[in-house]
Each structure stands twice: as structure tokens, then as C-alpha cells.
Scaffold this motif. Structure first.
Motif, PDB file in Angstrom:
ATOM      1  N   GLU A  30       0.832  -1.203   0.000  1.00  0.00           N
ATOM      2  CA  GLU A  30       0.000   0.000   0.000  1.00  0.00           C
ATOM      3  C   GLU A  30       0.872   1.260   0.000  1.00  0.00           C
ATOM      4  OE1 GLU A  30      -2.304  -0.724   3.464  1.00  0.00           O
ATOM      5  OE2 GLU A  30      -3.507  -2.312   2.512  1.00  0.00           O
ATOM      6  N   LEU A  31       1.965   1.218   0.782  1.00  0.00           N
ATOM      7  CA  LEU A  31       2.882   2.360   0.824  1.00  0.00           C
ATOM      8  C   LEU A  31       3.503   2.606  -0.544  1.00  0.00           C
ATOM      9  CD1 LEU A  31       4.654   4.458   2.374  1.00  0.00           C
ATOM     10  CD2 LEU A  31       6.282   2.578   2.749  1.00  0.00           C
ATOM     11  N   TYR A  32       3.974   1.537  -1.194  1.00  0.00           N
ATOM     12  CA  TYR A  32       4.644   1.708  -2.480  1.00  0.00           C
ATOM     13  C   TYR A  32       3.692   2.248  -3.526  1.00  0.00           C
ATOM     14  CZ  TYR A  32       8.483  -1.095  -0.504  1.00  0.00           C
ATOM     15  OH  TYR A  32       9.509  -1.561   0.269  1.00  0.00           O
ATOM     16  N   GLY A  33       2.409   1.953  -3.355  1.00  0.00           N
ATOM     17  CA  GLY A  33       1.427   2.490  -4.291  1.00  0.00           C
ATOM     18  C   GLY A  33       1.254   3.992  -4.152  1.00  0.00           C
ATOM     19  N   GLU A  34       1.655   4.540  -2.973  1.00  0.00           N
ATOM     20  CA  GLU A  34       1.466   5.972  -2.719  1.00  0.00           C
ATOM     21  C   GLU A  34       2.751   6.788  -2.844  1.00  0.00           C
ATOM     22  OE1 GLU A  34       0.073   5.743   1.262  1.00  0.00           O
ATOM     23  OE2 GLU A  34      -1.826   4.767   0.745  1.00  0.00           O
ATOM     24  N   LEU A  35       3.905   6.115  -2.785  1.00  0.00           N
ATOM     25  CA  LEU A  35       5.184   6.829  -2.715  1.00  0.00           C
ATOM     26  C   LEU A  35       5.436   7.722  -3.917  1.00  0.00           C
ATOM     27  CD1 LEU A  35       7.963   4.444  -1.326  1.00  0.00           C
ATOM     28  CD2 LEU A  35       7.303   6.686  -0.451  1.00  0.00           C
ATOM     29  N   GLU A  36       5.073   7.233  -5.098  1.00  0.00           N
ATOM     30  CA  GLU A  36       5.374   7.998  -6.315  1.00  0.00           C
ATOM     31  C   GLU A  36       4.664   9.345  -6.296  1.00  0.00           C
ATOM     32  OE1 GLU A  36       5.050   7.289 -11.126  1.00  0.00           O
ATOM     33  OE2 GLU A  36       5.433   5.581  -9.783  1.00  0.00           O
ATOM     34  N   GLU A  37       3.392   9.323  -5.859  1.00  0.00           N
ATOM     35  CA  GLU A  37       2.639  10.576  -5.803  1.00  0.00           C
ATOM     36  C   GLU A  37       3.232  11.516  -4.755  1.00  0.00           C
ATOM     37  OE1 GLU A  37      -1.923  12.100  -4.799  1.00  0.00           O
ATOM     38  OE2 GLU A  37      -1.517   9.967  -5.219  1.00  0.00           O
ATOM     39  N   THR A  54       6.438  11.658  -3.606  1.00  0.00           N
ATOM     40  CA  THR A  54       7.814  12.118  -3.806  1.00  0.00           C
ATOM     41  C   THR A  54       8.148  12.523  -5.231  1.00  0.00           C
ATOM     42  OG1 THR A  54       8.650   9.886  -4.279  1.00  0.00           O
ATOM     43  CG2 THR A  54       8.545  10.566  -1.959  1.00  0.00           C
ATOM     44  N   GLY A  55       7.320  12.100  -6.180  1.00  0.00           N
ATOM     45  CA  GLY A  55       7.615  12.404  -7.577  1.00  0.00           C
ATOM     46  C   GLY A  55       8.633  11.474  -8.203  1.00  0.00           C
ATOM     47  N   ILE A  56       9.109  10.481  -7.468  1.00  0.00           N
ATOM     48  CA  ILE A  56      10.066   9.510  -8.015  1.00  0.00           C
ATOM     49  C   ILE A  56       9.292   8.280  -8.472  1.00  0.00           C
ATOM     50  CG2 ILE A  56      11.979   7.959  -7.459  1.00  0.00           C
ATOM     51  CD1 ILE A  56      13.049  10.045  -5.577  1.00  0.00           C
ATOM     52  N   ALA A  57       9.501   7.882  -9.707  1.00  0.00           N
ATOM     53  CA  ALA A  57       8.796   6.724 -10.257  1.00  0.00           C
ATOM     54  C   ALA A  57       9.313   5.445  -9.606  1.00  0.00           C
ATOM     55  CB  ALA A  57       8.987   6.666 -11.769  1.00  0.00           C
ATOM     56  N   THR A  58       8.459   4.776  -8.841  1.00  0.00           N
ATOM     57  CA  THR A  58       8.873   3.555  -8.133  1.00  0.00           C
ATOM     58  C   THR A  58       8.709   2.306  -8.979  1.00  0.00           C
ATOM     59  OG1 THR A  58       6.662   3.235  -7.214  1.00  0.00           O
ATOM     60  CG2 THR A  58       8.217   4.564  -5.928  1.00  0.00           C
ATOM     61  N   ALA A 102      15.591   0.073  -6.499  1.00  0.00           N
ATOM     62  CA  ALA A 102      16.414   1.248  -6.236  1.00  0.00           C
ATOM     63  C   ALA A 102      15.562   2.494  -6.115  1.00  0.00           C
ATOM     64  CB  ALA A 102      17.461   1.418  -7.330  1.00  0.00           C
ATOM     65  N   ASN A 103      14.599   2.651  -7.016  1.00  0.00           N
ATOM     66  CA  ASN A 103      13.771   3.859  -6.974  1.00  0.00           C
ATOM     67  C   ASN A 103      12.823   3.875  -5.776  1.00  0.00           C
ATOM     68  OD1 ASN A 103      15.005   4.972  -9.148  1.00  0.00           O
ATOM     69  ND2 ASN A 103      13.207   5.014 -10.474  1.00  0.00           N
ATOM     70  N   ILE A 104      12.398   2.705  -5.334  1.00  0.00           N
ATOM     71  CA  ILE A 104      11.584   2.643  -4.111  1.00  0.00           C
ATOM     72  C   ILE A 104      12.406   3.181  -2.941  1.00  0.00           C
ATOM     73  CG2 ILE A 104      10.610   1.044  -2.407  1.00  0.00           C
ATOM     74  CD1 ILE A 104       9.641  -0.659  -4.821  1.00  0.00           C
ATOM     75  N   ALA A 105      13.656   2.727  -2.848  1.00  0.00           N
ATOM     76  CA  ALA A 105      14.529   3.218  -1.770  1.00  0.00           C
ATOM     77  C   ALA A 105      14.773   4.715  -1.905  1.00  0.00           C
ATOM     78  CB  ALA A 105      15.850   2.452  -1.790  1.00  0.00           C
ATOM     79  N   LEU A 106      15.058   5.158  -3.118  1.00  0.00           N
ATOM     80  CA  LEU A 106      15.336   6.587  -3.322  1.00  0.00           C
ATOM     81  C   LEU A 106      14.107   7.444  -3.037  1.00  0.00           C
ATOM     82  CD1 LEU A 106      17.528   6.354  -6.546  1.00  0.00           C
ATOM     83  CD2 LEU A 106      18.296   6.758  -4.195  1.00  0.00           C
TER      84      LEU A 106
END
Length: 815
Positions: A72-79, A81-85, A154-158
Motif C-alpha cells: 500500500e505504501l509503495y502504491g502511494e510513494l510515487e505521488e 515524492t515524484g520519483i517513479a517507483t 532502487a527507486n523505491i529506496a530513493l
């Protein structure tokens, strides 16, 4: 390089996906002065080459809860932070090629529904419909999880690093932690060294070891034990395959393989049965985004199976053959929490190749634990306090690591035992039990007699989901304890000697029961947290005015000792681990008194030695201490004897018991007897998030004491009544077996799951225990419903009881 601060509230060591998650979640809770130091670049250890599979289903409710939170978190991270996960819900399919694997998967699917996970059992044709490229020859069934997914590790971590930075964390790359300063049981700061040669020191209130495969080494610097070992992990990526479209993640564990479509290419990864540990001589100082040498011979058997299972791979060229290190722990569960031995060293490491799918939940749980000082819910599966000191031994880790990687995809049979790194901890009775047919299991390194083989019977487990080869052996041991007398070894149980002028007041603070009892009295009690959740389930014997003996489960001895030490404060108390100093033989059954009277002149009558008391005795030509308690629900004594006299005491009891039919018994017998008596098993039936009142253990709490941990929460729940009740279930069908996590249905609706299960040889069917939610309901209302247990998709009617179905008034132990 930017100037680093001279002080931080917390220094996180390691900038992989786990370290970034911890920083992200701490800052989300409002923490300031969070500093993360990464020796090279973020993700450059193992995160960058992870497969990026994100699955929800784990083997317990809370591990599944954390995995669900992660996706659920990974589904929201991109919005945020602007980083494509790269996160997308592709769904996943787990395929079974054997009947045993099908049962495992179908049991997992039933469990998943009880945990609130969307899951579907599917036929081979339905597998083919969802994965048309798959050769379904030999496929028995599958399980479909539509919300599983995959992402860019990598992008999830970043993205989490960016989120932490946005809330004020300082994340600094190219800074090595070269030393950790300590003052007694506390870390005071870290020395650092930059790639440019600069050095410095940061004082801090705590550190978090998120160093991945360097976690063992960083742990040693911090004065704590973090047992993990790097192993080589292999996968290949094909050349682009024409018209290859998005596909679910696919796992075929019976062929040690997983498959992931990514950008029109196919990845094939492996968890082979015999792994290759790596880095025994240390990890190279310049290791950064590195890969290990190819070993095609090692990978070839899995590739051969894969070409048959996925024929497109026979036509596609190999674009990449990758071999990179991943860290593995002795039990394939990661390390999380406050490390024993130090007061401010936290750990989140050793993620066994599932770091991406675990990182979000693990970071959230650790941050909440650090914030409150207590586990937010039961984390016993991963709490680093489960690890014994010897498990940091590098030879041990090497041996166990060869097996640990492959166990991820091995059949997860009930009672499955590790085969590597065995024989390390042996009780004083080990050789005598072995000579009499013992078949040993292992727990926390202890070799424990689980059952006894007949003459000529293979002394090994033959695993299955049905009745295993020891079922009848354990049944005979069970009947011996119920009808005559049995003898079994309990020496692996932890023994903590707590002594000093403040021992009584200290234990009254730590425990729910009243410890102001006369010498010789045995008290059953729990250590509670502030929410009245159960942190430990123990017995305590008062040996003298100033000395108590606490007996704990073998698996929690270190955790329980650590809890005591962290609460010592100004109490004038000394705590000594005496586990190895004494052996324990349990003499249990209706003829237990008759046997002891043959070998000792002591008085074992109810008048002289009532239930719940201990006495010093002569036994044979030696000395021992007889504790009249029972975890099997029968008349019996636990005989404590110093290790030097243990062999003699065993011989004396064993020889004297021959003419009355004494039977040697194992741990499987103890489990089946205790569940008939509805005795709770710590770690399954009772945990840190189970309220002592809901667990039905309010009788073991004395709220007239003024100041024990959890008292207010106990009083509050006694006022409102339980929110759930621990219920014992007996199946009406005598054939099915129960283990744990089977769904409980109340009037046709799933309301929970079994916390433990075993076969009740006296009651004549499988017995389970589990919590039924009942806020605002009476006990009569709970029992007024009809109950079923879902066993591999079949609903089995069950009798429900709030009192033990065997000997409900406990007359037998007091006979």
C-alpha cells in the motif's frame, strides 16, 4: 562533502531500502535530527539488484499485515515524492507441482482469507489462462493473489530517502562508520570517515543497524549480536521477447524458480537447495554495485527445469547472467528491534532476499517501536532478541546459510527441522536419550528429543501434511503420560536466578502475580507490557528469602532475561542465566508418585508437597529439587538436578521405572497433552499484543498489588470485559489435522484463526485454540454459537469450550 552535524538523535547506518524506510518512517512520526550514513551510494549493497517482487502473503498474521502495508505504501510513494517507483499490481501466481505443495498452498490461501488478503485457489487451466506461456504439465493447482506486484527496488529506496529528506532527515552518501563509541550498555556516538579522507564524530542518543550484509560486522562494533551471512543469489534476464506483455509474477517453488516479466524481457531467479555462502573472509572495502563471478554449472539444473516450464526461454537469448550477494539469517526471518546487551542499539537487517517486500512494514514497525519504547504489536517472529549469542559464530552461520536460502522455496511442512549446523547445544541427558531411540529436533540450538523411535524404525522425520511417521509413536507416549507414567527432558527451558535484597519487590514490579510468597512456593505468572499484552509466560519458584528461579521457554530465554535487565533500575538484584547448570527431567502421569517413592525417601504426599511447591530431595545417591507442577495436565514433578549428577539421576529413574512401564517421551507428546488441557503456548496462543484478560489468564494477575507493569490496563479490561476470548475447539471429524492459522467460522462467518493446533489422542480428534472477538458479549453468548474450522477448504464442525475439554477442574495434577 557537506558538513555533518556533531550530534543527532539517531544515526542510521546503511542506505539500502531498509535504512531509507526507517528514516522515512521516523521522520513521518515527527523525529528531527535523523542522520543516515551510507558507506558508498544509496542502494549500492544488495538493494539495487533485488528482483523487486512485492507479495502480501507471509506465514503469520502480523508478517502479512506488514507486507500488506508495504505494497500500500509503495502504491502511494510515487505521488508523494515524484520519483517513479515502478510499482504496479501485476498479481502473482504460486504453482504447485505436487499434492503436498498443493495442500501447503491451499492452507496458505485459507489462512490468507482469515488475514484479510484477497486470494483465490485456481485450477491448472486457470493458471494457463492467466499465464499462457507456461507449460502446465504436472501442475496440480495454483494460488492467485491479484494485489501482489513488482517495482523498481532502487527507486523505491530513493523515493523513501527523498520523503525522509523532505521532512528534515540528513542522508549522506560516501561516509563510512569506522567505529562506534560506547559507555557501558549505551552507544554514545559514531566515528565516520568520508571517501575524501575527512573524518569526524557524531554523538547520538541511539543507532539503527541497517547495514544489510555488513550487519554482522556493524553489530560487533556496537557490541551486539546480529547473526546473518551473505549468500550468492542467481538470476538471468532474457533478451527482449517479441510481443511479451505484462504478466503476473510467477513462482514455481518445486523447481526452485520465480519468473518476472519486465520491459519485454523475462527474469528467471532461483532459490536452490544448496546455497553458496559468500564473503567469509570479509566483504571487499570497495564493494559498490558489484556482482559476483558467474557459476553457470551451479545454476544449470534450475535453467533446465525452467526451459521445460517456460518454453519461450529455449528461444530467447540470455541478456544477463547475474550473481549478487543477499544476506540470510539462521531461521529465514529478518532481525528487527532493540538488540540484547545494549540499551540503545536498534537493528533492521538480514532480510533473506525479501527486503523489498518487507521494507515498508519493517520500517513502520521499528519506527513505532522506537517512538513508544514497546512493540506496536507482536513481532516475535522477527524480534532480534530471539537470537542466541552462539548464532553469531561464523562457522555456524556458514553451515546454516547453505540450507537457509533453499528453505525459502522448500516445502514448509509442519514440524520441519533444519538439517545443517546441528548438535551444538546438548542437554545432560542427550546421549542417554539417543541410546534409547530419541529423534531430535532443534530449537535455539538445543537438541531436544521430540519423539522416540521403535526398534528398527528409521530415526528421522518423513514429512507430510498428513499423519507423519512419528504420529503413532507420539500417541503411545501421550497415552503413557495419561494412563501410567512418562519421563521427558525439559533441560532446554531457560532458567534465570534472580537474587538480592530487592528480588521480591523487583519481581512484583515485573510480574502480574504476587511474588510475596513463602520459600518453596511456585508461581505461574506473566510479564506484561503497559497494554497488558503478554511479554513472557513463566513460572517462578521462590528458593529462599532473597532468591527466585524463573523458568522460561527455551526460545525466549534471552528475550526474557533482556527484559528483566532493562527494568532493573535501582533495584538491588543480580540476574544469572543458570540454564546449563541444571538438567530437568519431567516425571508425569498417574504413577509419577509411585516412581519417585521408589528412588527417594522424600515425602511426595499432598500434605508435604502440595501442587505448586518445590522441595529439596535425595534421589538415588544424588541430590535434586522436585517441583510439583505440570504442563501436561497430570500428576507429576519436574526434577531439577545439577549437571554433574544428571546422568546418575536419569539412570536411577529409568531403571526404577522399568517394572511399572515407564515410557520415555518427547516434545510432541508435551504439545498434544498441553493443548488438550488448553494450556497456552507462548508465541502462538499468547503474545505481546494479546491482553492477559482476553487470553483467559486473569487468574494469574493480582491487581491488589499497587505497582506492576500493565496494572491499569488489566483493571480497565476487567471493568469492560474481554474484547476477545481464547476458545478451545475439538473437531467432530477424527481424521483432519490442525497446525495453526486455520480459519475459525462462527455461525458461518470467518471471525479469526487458530493460534495453535495438535492432535488430542485422549480426546480423540484434533484440537485447536484461537481467539473469538466478543466485545460486549457474555461467555454464554460466545458458546451459544455454532463453530466450524476450515481445514484445506473443508468446513469441519467443532465443539467450542472456554474450559479445558480434558479434566476441566484440574483434579488430576492435584491427586
Amino acid at each position: 562533502m557537506p558538513t555533518l552535524p556533531s550530534h543527532a538523535r539517531v544515526v542510521i547506518i546503511g542506505g539500502g531500502v531498509i535504512g531509507c524506510s526507517v528514516a522515512y518512517h521516523l521522520t513521518k512520526l515527527g523525529w528531527a535530527d535523523v542522520v543516515l550514513l551510507e558507506r558508498k551510494q544509496l542502494t549500492s549493497g544488495t538493494t539495487w539488484h533485488a528482483a523487486g517482487l512485492i507479495a502480501q502473503l507471509r506465514n503469520s498474521a502480523n508478517m502479512t499485515r506488514l507486507a500488506k502495508y508495504t505494497q500500500e505504501l509503495y502504491g502511494e510513494l510515487e505521488e508523494e515524492t515524484g520519483i517513479a517507483t515502478g510499482f504496479r499490481r501485476t498479481g502473482s501466481i504460486n504453482v504447485a507441482l505436487t499434492d503436498e505443495r498443493r495442500e501447503e498452498y491451499f492452507r496458505q490461501a485459507d489462512m490468507a482469507r482469515a488475514f484479510g488478503v484477497e486470494v483465490e485457489k485456481i485450477t491448472p487451466d486457470e493458471v494457463k489462462a492467466r499465464y499462457p506461456h507456461l507449460n502446465i504439465d504436472g501442475v496440480k493447482a495454483g494460488v492467485w493473489l491479484p494485489l501482489d506486484g513488482q517495482g523498481d527496488p532502487a527507486n523505491i529506496a530513493l523515493a523513501m530517502a527523498k520523503g525522509a529528506r523532505q521532512r528534515g532527515a540528513l542522508i549522506q552518501e560516501h561516509v563510512l562508520v569506522s567505529n562506534i563509541a560506547k559507555n557501558g550498555p549505551r552507544v554514545t556516538g559514531v566515528d565516520w570517515q568520508g571517501d575524501d579522507g575527512t573524518t569526524g564524530h557524531i554523538t547520538c542518543e541511539m543507532i539503527v543497524n541497517c547495514a544489510g550484509m555488513w550487519g554482522h560486522q556493524v553489530g560487533r562494533m556496537a557490541g551486539v549480536n546480529v547473526p546473518l551471512q551473505a549468500c550468492e543469489h542467481f538470476y538471468i534476464v532474457s533478451e527482449p521477447i517479441k510481443d511479451l506483455k505484462h504478466l503476473p509474477v510467477l513462482r514455481v517453488p518445486d523447481e526452485c524458480a520465480y519468473y518476472k516479466e519486465d520491459a519485454g524481457k523475462m527474469m528467471l531467479g532461483a532459490f536452490e537447495p544448496q546455497a553458496k555462502p559468500w564473503g567469509m573472509a570479509g566483504i571487499p572495502e570497495d564493494f559498490e554495485f558489484d556482482q559476483l563471478p558467474e557459476d553457470f554449472d551451479h545454476f544449470e539444473p534450475i535453467l533446465e527445469w525452467a526451459v521445460n516450464r517456460m518454453p519461450m526461454l529455449a528461444e530467447a537469448g540470455i541478456h544477463t547472467f547475474f550473481n549478487g550477494p543477499e544476506s540470510f539469517t539462521p531461521d529465514d526471518a529478518y532481525h528487527l528491534g532493540l538488540a540484547p546487551g545494549m540499551e540503545n542499539v536498534w537493528v533492521a537487517a538480514g532480510f533473506n532476499s525479501i527486503g523489498i517486500q518487507s521494507a515498508g512494514g519493517a520500517g513502520m514497525a521499528l519506527a513505532e517501536w522506537m517512538e513508544s519504547g514497546e512493540k506496536p504489536f507482536d513481532l516475535g517472529d522477527v524480534d532480534i532478541a530471539r537470537m542466541e549469542p552462539f548464532q553469531g559464530n561464523k562457522t555456524y552461520l556458514y553451515e546454516r546459510a547453505t540450507e537457509a536460502l533453499g528453505l525459502l522455496y522448500a516445502d514448509h511442512f509442519p514440524y520441519r527441522q533444519k538439517t545443517t549446523a546441528r548438535g551444538i547445544r546438548r542437554t545432560p541427558f542427550h546421549e542417554q536419550l539417543k541410546a534409547n531411540g530419541a529423534v531430535f529436533g532443534e530449537l535455539s540450538g538445543w537438541e531436544r528429543a521430540n519423539w522416540f523411535a521403535d526398534a528398527g524404525q528409521d530415526r528421522a522425520y518423513a514429512y507430510t501434511w498428513g499423519r507423519q511417521n512419528w504420529f503413532e509413536n507420539a500417541a503411545r507416549e501421550h497415552r503413557a503420560v495419561r494412563e501410567n507414567v512418562g519421563l521427558y527432558d525439559m533441560s532446554s527451558f531457560g532458567k534465570l536466578r534472580i537474587e538480592g535484597p530487592d528480588a521480591e519487590s523487583f519481581l512484583n514490579r515485573m510480574c502480574g502475580a504476587n511474588m510475596s510468597v513463602p520459600p518453596g512456593k511456585i508461581v505461574y505468572t506473566q510479564m506484561l507490557n503497559s497494554r497488558a499484552g503478554i511479554e513472557a509466560d513463566i513460572t517462578i519458584t521462590r528458593l529462599s528469602e532473597t532468591v527466585y528461579l524463573m523458568v522460561t521457554p527455551a526460545a525466549t530465554r534471552l528475550a526474557d532475561e533482556t527484559r528483566l535487565r532493562r527494568h532493573l533500575g535501582e533495584f538491588r538484584v543480580t540476574i544469572t542465566n543458570t540454564t546449563a547448570a541444571e538438567g530437568i527431567l519431567a516425571v508425569m502421569g498417574p504413577n509419577a508418585r509411585a516412581l519417585l517413592e521408589k528412588v527417594s525417601p522424600a515425602d511426595f504426599s499432598n500434605a508435604a508437597n502440595p501442587f505448586g511447591t518445590a522441595q529439596e530431595i535425595e534421589l538415588g545417591m544424588g541430590l535434586a529439587r522436585a517441583h510439583r507442577v505440570s504442563y501436561v495436565g497430570e500428576l507429576g514433578w519436574e526434577i531439577y538436578v545439577s549437571s554433574d549428577m544428571a546422568a546418575h539421576v536419569f539412570e536411577t529413574l529409568h531403571d526404577a521405572g522399568q517394572d511399572i512401564g515407564l515410557k520415555l517421551c518427547g516434545m510432541h507428546m508435551m504439545d498434544s497433552c498441553r493443548i488438550e488441557k488448553a494450556f497456552r503456548h507462548f508465541g502462538h496462543d499468547i503474545t505481546a499484543e494479546d491482553h492477559v484478560i482476553d487470553a483467559g489468564l486473569g487468574f494469574a494477575v493480582d491487581t491488589s498489588k499497587p505497582d506492576f507493569i500493565g496494572r491499569e490496563a488489566v483493571l480497565s479490561r476487567r471493568e469492560t470485559g474481554p474484547e476477545a476470548r481464547m476458545v478451545q475447539f475439538l473437531l467432530h471429524d477424527t481424521e483432519p489435522l490442525l497446525y495453526h492459522n486455520e480459519p475459525i467460522l462462527r455461525d458461518g462467518e470467518i471471525v479469526g484463526y487458530l493460534s495453535s493446533g495438535a492432535y488430542g489422542h485422549t480426546l480423540g480428534a484434533a484440537v485447536g485454540m484461537g481467539y473469538v472477538p466478543c466485545k460486549g458479549e457474555s461467555a454464554a453468548a460466545v458458546l451459544g454459537s455454532s463453530y466450524e474450522i476450515d481445514v484445506v477448504g473443508t468446513r469441519i464442525k467443532a465443539t467450542a469450550s472456554l474450559k479445558p475439554l480434558y479434566d476441566p477442574k484440574s483434579d488430576r495434577p492435584k491427586a
